[in-house]
Design a protein around this motif. Structure first.
Motif, short mmCIF file in Angstrom:
data_model
loop_
_atom_site.label_atom_id
_atom_site.label_comp_id
_atom_site.label_asym_id
_atom_site.label_seq_id
_atom_site.Cartn_x
_atom_site.Cartn_y
_atom_site.Cartn_z
N ARG A 44 84.40 77.81 -16.60
CA ARG A 44 85.03 78.02 -15.74
C ARG A 44 86.52 77.05 -15.95
O ARG A 44 86.67 76.15 -16.60
CB ARG A 44 84.39 76.82 -14.33
CG ARG A 44 83.50 77.20 -13.39
CD ARG A 44 82.84 76.41 -12.45
NE ARG A 44 82.23 74.70 -12.86
CZ ARG A 44 83.26 73.79 -12.58
NH1 ARG A 44 83.60 73.83 -10.57
NH2 ARG A 44 82.46 72.99 -12.53
N GLY A 45 87.52 77.96 -15.44
CA GLY A 45 89.25 77.39 -16.01
C GLY A 45 89.58 76.73 -14.24
O GLY A 45 88.94 76.01 -13.53
N LEU A 46 90.76 76.02 -15.59
CA LEU A 46 91.28 75.35 -14.25
C LEU A 46 91.83 75.05 -13.39
O LEU A 46 92.99 76.08 -14.25
CB LEU A 46 91.68 74.09 -15.10
CG LEU A 46 92.06 72.71 -14.88
CD1 LEU A 46 91.59 71.66 -14.31
CD2 LEU A 46 93.32 71.45 -15.86
N ILE A 47 92.65 75.68 -12.30
CA ILE A 47 93.18 76.17 -10.87
C ILE A 47 93.67 74.79 -10.86
O ILE A 47 95.00 74.83 -9.93
CB ILE A 47 92.42 76.35 -10.03
CG1 ILE A 47 91.19 76.08 -9.16
CG2 ILE A 47 91.91 77.52 -11.10
CD1 ILE A 47 91.04 76.66 -8.17
N ARG A 48 93.45 73.56 -10.81
CA ARG A 48 94.40 72.55 -10.20
C ARG A 48 94.67 71.34 -11.25
O ARG A 48 93.51 70.86 -12.37
CB ARG A 48 93.90 72.14 -8.65
CG ARG A 48 93.32 73.15 -7.73
CD ARG A 48 93.41 72.81 -6.62
NE ARG A 48 92.85 73.68 -5.14
CZ ARG A 48 92.26 74.10 -5.31
NH1 ARG A 48 91.33 74.51 -6.31
NH2 ARG A 48 92.26 75.50 -4.06
N ASN A 49 95.34 70.10 -10.42
CA ASN A 49 95.37 69.31 -12.14
C ASN A 49 94.02 68.22 -11.21
O ASN A 49 93.50 68.07 -10.42
CB ASN A 49 96.20 68.02 -11.20
CG ASN A 49 97.46 69.15 -11.77
OD1 ASN A 49 97.74 69.71 -12.89
ND2 ASN A 49 98.58 68.85 -11.28
N PRO A 50 93.06 67.92 -12.78
CA PRO A 50 92.37 66.82 -11.91
C PRO A 50 92.23 65.61 -11.13
O PRO A 50 93.59 65.06 -11.24
CB PRO A 50 91.77 66.63 -13.66
CG PRO A 50 92.03 67.47 -14.03
CD PRO A 50 93.57 68.22 -13.68
N GLY A 51 91.65 65.27 -9.76
CA GLY A 51 91.91 64.52 -9.06
C GLY A 51 92.62 64.72 -7.69
O GLY A 51 92.78 63.47 -7.61
N THR A 52 92.97 66.10 -7.99
CA THR A 52 94.11 65.82 -6.53
C THR A 52 93.05 66.92 -5.52
O THR A 52 93.81 66.83 -4.25
CB THR A 52 95.26 66.76 -7.34
OG1 THR A 52 95.08 68.27 -8.06
CG2 THR A 52 95.82 66.26 -8.07
N TYR A 53 92.22 67.50 -5.46
CA TYR A 53 91.52 68.33 -4.59
C TYR A 53 89.93 67.92 -4.41
O TYR A 53 89.22 68.28 -5.65
CB TYR A 53 92.24 69.95 -4.84
CG TYR A 53 91.66 70.57 -3.77
CD1 TYR A 53 92.76 70.85 -2.43
CD2 TYR A 53 90.74 71.36 -3.45
CE1 TYR A 53 92.25 71.50 -1.22
CE2 TYR A 53 90.21 71.99 -2.90
CZ TYR A 53 91.35 72.65 -1.25
OH TYR A 53 90.61 72.72 -0.11
N SER A 103 86.54 66.54 -7.87
CA SER A 103 87.39 66.96 -7.82
C SER A 103 87.93 67.39 -9.12
O SER A 103 88.78 66.39 -9.65
CB SER A 103 88.61 66.13 -7.20
OG SER A 103 88.40 64.06 -8.28
N SER A 104 87.06 68.24 -9.98
CA SER A 104 87.29 67.93 -11.25
C SER A 104 88.75 69.27 -11.61
O SER A 104 88.86 69.07 -12.35
CB SER A 104 86.34 69.67 -11.50
OG SER A 104 86.74 69.82 -11.51
N GLY A 105 89.40 70.11 -10.63
CA GLY A 105 90.22 70.44 -11.04
C GLY A 105 89.70 72.07 -11.05
O GLY A 105 90.54 73.35 -11.37
N LEU A 106 88.79 72.36 -11.98
CA LEU A 106 88.31 73.50 -11.69
C LEU A 106 88.17 74.66 -10.31
O LEU A 106 87.38 74.97 -9.79
CB LEU A 106 86.51 73.59 -12.51
CG LEU A 106 86.73 72.37 -13.99
CD1 LEU A 106 85.53 71.93 -14.44
CD2 LEU A 106 87.29 73.12 -15.26
N TYR A 107 87.61 76.12 -11.64
CA TYR A 107 87.61 76.80 -10.71
C TYR A 107 86.49 77.25 -9.88
O TYR A 107 85.30 76.13 -10.05
CB TYR A 107 87.27 78.31 -10.80
CG TYR A 107 87.12 79.55 -9.98
CD1 TYR A 107 87.98 79.69 -8.92
CD2 TYR A 107 85.53 79.75 -10.26
CE1 TYR A 107 88.23 80.67 -8.48
CE2 TYR A 107 86.00 81.54 -9.20
CZ TYR A 107 86.99 81.66 -8.39
OH TYR A 107 86.65 82.92 -7.06
N THR A 108 85.49 76.46 -8.14
CA THR A 108 85.20 76.59 -7.73
C THR A 108 84.16 77.95 -6.82
O THR A 108 84.72 79.72 -7.09
CB THR A 108 85.53 75.98 -5.76
OG1 THR A 108 85.88 76.38 -5.70
CG2 THR A 108 85.48 74.43 -6.33
N VAL A 109 82.97 77.48 -7.51
CA VAL A 109 81.21 78.48 -7.28
C VAL A 109 81.09 79.07 -6.40
O VAL A 109 80.93 79.31 -5.48
CB VAL A 109 81.26 79.43 -8.41
CG1 VAL A 109 80.27 80.03 -8.43
CG2 VAL A 109 81.60 79.35 -9.76
#
Length: 284
Positions: free
Chosen positions: A96-105, A62-68
Motif C-alpha cells: 500500500r502506498g503512503l498518502i498521509r504523514n504517519p501519525g496524522t490521521y 494511523s499509518s498514513g497508508l492507503y486504506t482498503v
C-alpha cells in the motif's frame, strides 16, 4: 462458555498484548520504524517514505497508508482475501502506498494491525518460535485453553480477526488487563503498555478520541459509565469490557447481523448498576 467462536476484531486486542510482551522484553520498540520490506519491490529501496512508519503508528491505526478495508470493500479487495480466498495477509498489508504523514490521521484498517503482526514475526526470528509464541507467552500463562489463532496459507497469523476463543477464555484475557498485567503474582504485561493501549491516539480526528492502541475507549460525552472503562470490540457483537474501578470484566458474545443497534456502553451501564461503588471495598 467453552465453545470456540470467532472473536472478529477482539483479536486485535490480543495482537497488541503479544506485541506489548515483546516491547517489554526489549525485542520491539514502540517508536522505532517497523523495519518491513515494502511492496512492490523496487531496484532500490532507499528513501521509501514508508520506512518512517512506526509501531505506534500502526497500533494507533494511523499509518498514513492507503486504506482498503475502511472503504467497505474488505471482502472483495482487502484483508478478507486472506480470510477466505487464499491471499497473503502480510503481502496485502505491505503493498500500500503512503498518502498521509504517519501519525496524522486515524483510519480503522485491518492491514495496520497485520503490519504490527508482521513486525512481531520479524522480531521473533523463526517460524517455530513465531507460531508457538501466542500459546507460550499468553494463552498457557492465563489458562486460555480453548483459544486458536488462525493463519493464512502462508503461515502468518491473521490477528486482525481470525481468532477463535471461548467466553471463559476471553474473560481471562480481560482479567489480565483488569489486574494491570499481573497473573497469580507474576507480571505478564507492563503497566506502561497497559497505559499505552488506554491512551487516546493523537490522530483520532473524527472519532472523538475513542481509540487507543487496538482497544476502544469510552466516549467523552458519557457520564453513566465509569471513565476508566475500555473495550476490545469485534464485529457482530463480540466484546470484552474492562472496568478497573469496579473490578469488572464483561464478556458479550453475539451473532448480530446488520445494524441492530446494540450498544456495549449501555450494557456496561446496566452491569455496573449491579455492582455499586462500595461493592469493591466490601469485596476486598
Amino acid at each position: 462458555m467453552h465453545t470456540k467462536t470467532r472473536t472478529w476484531s477482539v483479536a486485535k486486542s490480543i495482537a497488541v498484548t503479544l506485541v506489548g510482551m515483546l516491547v517489554d522484553a526489549g525485542k520491539m520498540e514502540l517508536d522505532a520504524p517497523l523495519g518491513i520490506e515494502w511492496l512492490p519491490k523496487e531496484r532500490s529501496s532507499a528513501n521509501d517514505p514508508r520506512d518512517a512508519i512506526t509501531l505506534r503508528n500502526v497500533l494507533n491505526m494511523s499509518s498514513g497508508l492507503y486504506t482498503v478495508d475502511s472503504r467497505g470493500m474488505e471482502y472483495a479487495t482487502g484483508s478478507g482475501l486472506s480470510y477466505w480466498a487464499g491471499a497473503s495477509s502480510a503481502n496485502g498489508a505491505r503493498d500500500r502506498g503512503l498518502i498521509r504523514n504517519p501519525g496524522t490521521y486515524w483510519d480503522y484498517e485491518n492491514y495496520d494491525t497485520l503490519l504490527a503482526v508482521l513486525a512481531m514475526k520479524n522480531a521473533l526470528g523463526d517460524a517455530t518460535t513465531y507460531l508457538e509464541f501466542p500459546r507460550k507467552a499468553l494463552f498457557d500463562q492465563i489458562g486460555m485453553r480453548n483459544t486458536l489463532v488462525g493463519t493464512d496459507r502462508f503461515g502468518d497469523f491473521i490477528l486482525s480477526s481470525q481468532v477463535y476463543a471461548s467466553a471463559r477464555d476471553l474473560a481471562r484475557f480481560g482479567l489480565l488487563y483488569e489486574q494491570n498485567g499481573m497473573w497469580n503474582g507474576k507480571r505478564l504485561l507492563s503497566q506502561e503498555w497497559i497505559d499505552f493501549v488506554r491512551t487516546p491516539t493523537t490522530a483520532a480526528g473524527q472519532v472523538n478520541s475513542l481509540y487507543g492502541g487496538q482497544w476502544w475507549l469510552l466516549d467523552d460525552s458519557r457520564d453513566d459509565v465509569p471513565k476508566d472503562a475500555y473495550a476490545a470490540r469485534g464485529n457482530r457483537g463480540q466484546y470484552v469490557v474492562v472496568v478497573p474501578s469496579r473490578d469488572l470484566v464483561i464478556v458479550r458474545r453475539g451473532l448480530d447481523y446488520g445494524r441492530q443497534g446494540f450498544d456495549v456502553w449501555d450494557l456496561t451501564r446496566e452491569v455496573v448498576k449491579a455492582f455499586p461503588e462500595d461493592y469493591v471495598s466490601e469485596g476486598e
